[in-house]
Design an enzyme around this catalytic site. Structure first.
Site, PDB file in Angstrom:
ATOM      1  N   HIS A 194       0.946  -1.076  -0.077  1.00  0.00           N
ATOM      2  CA  HIS A 194       0.047  -0.044   0.016  1.00  0.00           C
ATOM      3  C   HIS A 194       1.065   1.208  -0.017  1.00  0.00           C
ATOM      4  O   HIS A 194       2.044   1.130   0.345  1.00  0.00           O
ATOM      5  CB  HIS A 194      -0.913   0.109   1.312  1.00  0.00           C
ATOM      6  N   GLN A 237      -4.022   3.924   4.306  1.00  0.00           N
ATOM      7  CA  GLN A 237      -3.121   3.117   3.396  1.00  0.00           C
ATOM      8  C   GLN A 237      -3.762   2.362   2.202  1.00  0.00           C
ATOM      9  O   GLN A 237      -3.868   1.430   2.257  1.00  0.00           O
ATOM     10  CB  GLN A 237      -2.481   2.156   4.447  1.00  0.00           C
ATOM     11  N   ASP A 294      -4.638   0.214  -0.677  1.00  0.00           N
ATOM     12  CA  ASP A 294      -3.837  -1.001  -1.225  1.00  0.00           C
ATOM     13  C   ASP A 294      -3.483  -0.760  -2.815  1.00  0.00           C
ATOM     14  O   ASP A 294      -4.108  -0.393  -3.522  1.00  0.00           O
ATOM     15  CB  ASP A 294      -4.415  -2.113  -1.350  1.00  0.00           C
ATOM     16  N   ARG A 339      13.500  -6.014   3.994  1.00  0.00           N
ATOM     17  CA  ARG A 339      12.452  -6.748   4.817  1.00  0.00           C
ATOM     18  C   ARG A 339      11.140  -6.520   4.324  1.00  0.00           C
ATOM     19  O   ARG A 339      10.772  -5.143   4.171  1.00  0.00           O
ATOM     20  CB  ARG A 339      12.648  -6.375   6.162  1.00  0.00           C
ATOM     21  N   ASP A 383       7.434  -6.029   3.779  1.00  0.00           N
ATOM     22  CA  ASP A 383       6.453  -5.825   4.453  1.00  0.00           C
ATOM     23  C   ASP A 383       4.996  -6.391   3.874  1.00  0.00           C
ATOM     24  O   ASP A 383       4.870  -6.461   2.831  1.00  0.00           O
ATOM     25  CB  ASP A 383       5.691  -4.369   4.410  1.00  0.00           C
ATOM     26  N   GLU A 404       8.113 -10.680   5.705  1.00  0.00           N
ATOM     27  CA  GLU A 404       7.044 -10.723   6.652  1.00  0.00           C
ATOM     28  C   GLU A 404       5.950 -11.462   6.228  1.00  0.00           C
ATOM     29  O   GLU A 404       5.202 -10.855   5.569  1.00  0.00           O
ATOM     30  CB  GLU A 404       6.712  -9.316   7.217  1.00  0.00           C
TER      31      GLU A 404
HETATM   32  C1  NOJ Z   1       3.411  -4.821   8.980  1.00  0.00           C
HETATM   33  C2  NOJ Z   1       4.409  -3.793   9.872  1.00  0.00           C
HETATM   34  O1  NOJ Z   1       5.005  -4.585  10.727  1.00  0.00           O
HETATM   35  C3  NOJ Z   1       3.366  -2.986  10.749  1.00  0.00           C
HETATM   36  O2  NOJ Z   1       4.054  -2.188  11.551  1.00  0.00           O
HETATM   37  C4  NOJ Z   1       2.618  -2.120   9.732  1.00  0.00           C
HETATM   38  O3  NOJ Z   1       1.430  -1.448  10.649  1.00  0.00           O
HETATM   39  C5  NOJ Z   1       1.880  -2.980   8.902  1.00  0.00           C
HETATM   40  N1  NOJ Z   1       2.449  -4.150   8.161  1.00  0.00           N
HETATM   41  C6  NOJ Z   1       1.326  -1.988   7.710  1.00  0.00           C
HETATM   42  O4  NOJ Z   1       2.340  -1.599   6.655  1.00  0.00           O
END
Ligand code: NOJ
Length: 553
Positions: free
Chosen positions: A104, A169, A171, A199, A201, A243
């Site tokens: 996003h 945010q 998408d 990393r 997200d 993640e």
């Molecule tokens: C995962 C991140 O670790 C978190 O801090 C964030 O709010 C969300 N993704 C949205 O980007």
């Protein structure tokens, strides 16, 4: 396809530039401040730094709402400062990973502003729209209790837009080839400025099909291969750390069976089982989680962590297990978040008990994968539960006894520095701990050294050993004819534990890596260890004769 597997045996340190060190005195951490602290990080022994988002952003989700992917937010410095920093890190042999937040954008991003202003905008299809509010608009919120919906009406666009996270945010329509090309361009840009990877997200959401008509979204795994390939064409040893909080049977789809997708993933499954183990002194679910997530391609690696900048998500434990962790580590409602987690830092969860903190870190550092620690953990920093949501665990780094912990000379730090009480900067800070050989900081430095000296853990095969006590976890790692054994007592009381190393005669002798002491198996080939409450022991397996034979010296 791979030049260097450095990440298989690294120690990663995660930090937010905003709260690490303020050099210009405006109350906000910056790259020049971070630059001044590079020697500190080098002294600690970390191999890589993971920077949380620092690109231009309205900062409504701590930078996870980017409004310009190709710039440093002016509050933190300039692109010039960034390159000085990556250069400084390189000089010290430290790699830099940065967050890549492309599921996003911020709603203030010019792409979104353009998209909403005109249905014919070239950016309209960069986002996900619907004329009507989809029936499932009240499902799938990531922040339940705070986030109300996943589809919000935009007055200007006269349509609803999709947002997996907060309404600010929107998408990105990641299936759109133009969006995909832009993601590659963003990666290429930062690679050129000296980073070793990202990393990434919210990966499952990045690759998920999106749209009002999509009932059962499929993951578009090919996208991961495209990202990976591009990255390695540009810079062979760069990586993506995903993640992705998914169930174990999906792991291989993210790593790629041939190791052609993500090089690393955070192991959320083990993370939750680890907290359950600490809360219940029962190692069995943790051993199961290790085994259930064991399979990965030879070039793949887990990222292991205790706490991160988000809540401790317990969503994958059973109800009973979750309640156990809540009751031990976050019993009050204001310590919990989003109906699934605990928002505290580790040290207050463990009541600042050094024995338990050491046990937790020793365990995390000796599970299969690469440890990722978070700034402040090395000194046992606390949290400020008066701050909203996840901000409680994002307070500035505590450097010294100077006002605001030496983080800033300004009277108004971006977030208050923890002051007073057992975790206040007045006596919990880097300056004090550097001088004290028994401090948490110096202990952490030794742990990092010990971990780096045991490459078996990063590279080897891991075997869970049977022990006579379910509160004692024993893991053996075998690599290139060497073996390391790690034993952890989860109990709050001393125990005598019996186990067999499982290497026949070779496992007869254990040499303690930390203090050099020996343990010899009894006649039945089994070892008996007397372990203090919360004790942890790291051993190299085999007597000297045996080691000389095996190591081909
Ligand atoms: C995962 C991140 O670790 C978190 O801090 C964030 O709010 C969300 N993704 C949205 O980007």
């Amino acid at each position: 396809m791979i030049n260097d597997l450095w990440y298989k045996n690294a120690v990663v340190y995660c930090l937010s530039v905003e709260t690490f060190m303020d050099a210009n005195g405006d109350g906000i951490g910056d790259f020049q401040g971070l630059q001044r602290r590079l020697d500190y990080l080098s002294g600690l022994g970390v191999s890589a730094i993971w920077l949380m988002p620092f690109q231009t952003s309205p900062g409504r989700d701590d930078g996870y709402d980017v409004s310009d992917y190709y710039n440093v937010d002016p509050r933190y410095g300039t692109l010039g400062d960034f390159v000085e920093f990556t250069h400084g890190a390189k000089q010290r042999g430290i790699r830099v990973l940065i967050d890549l937040v492309v599921n996003h954008t911020s709603n203030e991003h010019p792409w979104f502003q353009d998209a909403r202003s005109d249905p014919k905008s070239p950016y309209r299809d960069w986002y996900v729209w619907s004329d009507k509010k989809p029936a499932n608009a009240n499902e799938g919120m990531v922040f339940p209790g705070v986030q109300k919906t996943t589809w919000t009406h935009d007055e200007k666009a006269k349509q609803y837009y999709f947002h997996r996270f907060y309404e600010f945010q929107p998408d990105l329509n990641t299936s759109n080839p133009h969006v995909q090309a832009e993601i590659l361009k963003i990666m290429g840009f930062w690679i050129q400025l000296g980073v070793s990877g990202f990393r990434m997200d919210a990966v499952p959401f990045v690759i998920s099909e999106k749209g009002a008509e999509v009932k059962k979204p499929k993951e578009q795994f090919d996208m991961l291969r495209t990202f990976r390939e591009f990255l390695q064409w540009r810079l062979g040893d760069s990586i993506i750390l995903a993640e992705a909080n998914v169930v174990p049977k999906e792991n291989l789809a993210y790593f790629g069976e041939d190791g052609d997708r993500m090089q690393m993933m955070f192991n959320f499954h083990v993370n939750q089982a680890l907290f359950y183990a600490l809360a219940s002194a029962d190692s069995r679910p943790l051993a199961k989680a290790i085994n259930d997530t064991y399979e990965r391609p030879a070039t793949g690696q887990w990222g292991l962590f205790l706490r991160n900048h988000d809540e401790l998500d317990l969503g994958r434990l059973t109800e009973k297990q979750r309640q156990k962790v809540f009751s031990e580590f976050g019993p009050d409602k204001h310590m919990q978040l989003y109906d699934r987690g605990i928002r505290r830092r580790l040290a207050p969860m463990l009541q600042g008990d050094r024995r338990r903190l050491e046990l937790a870190y020793s365990l995390m550092f000796s599970l299969p994968g690469t440890p990722v620690i978070r700034y402040g953990d090395e000194i046992g920093m606390g949290d400020d539960l008066s701050l909203p949501e996840r901000n409680c665990a994002r307070t500035p780094m505590q450097w010294s006894t100077e006002p605001h912990g030496g983080f800033t000379k300004n009277d108004k730090p971006i977030l208050p520095v923890i002051s007073g009480g057992p975790f206040g900067f007045e006596h919990l800070n880097v300056a004090h701990q550097r001088r004290d050989p028994n401090s948490m900081l110096n202990w952490m430095e030794r742990l990092i050294r010990m971990r780096k000296e045991a490459p078996e853990i990063g590279w080897g095969e891991c075997v869970t050993l049977e022990t006579s006590d379910q509160g004692v976890l024993a893991l053996r790692y075998d690599w290139r004819n060497n073996s390391v054994l790690v034993v952890h007592n989860l109990h709050s009381t001393p125990v005598e534990v019996e186990f067999s190393v499982g290497l026949g005669d070779h496992g007869e002798k254990l040499i303690d890596i930390a203090d050099g002491g020996n343990s010899k198996a009894e006649k039945n080939g089994k070892h008996t260890l007397l372990l203090d409450a919360y004790a942890y022991r790291w051993f190299r397996v085999g007597g000297l004769d045996y080691l000389l034979k095996r190591k081909e010296v």
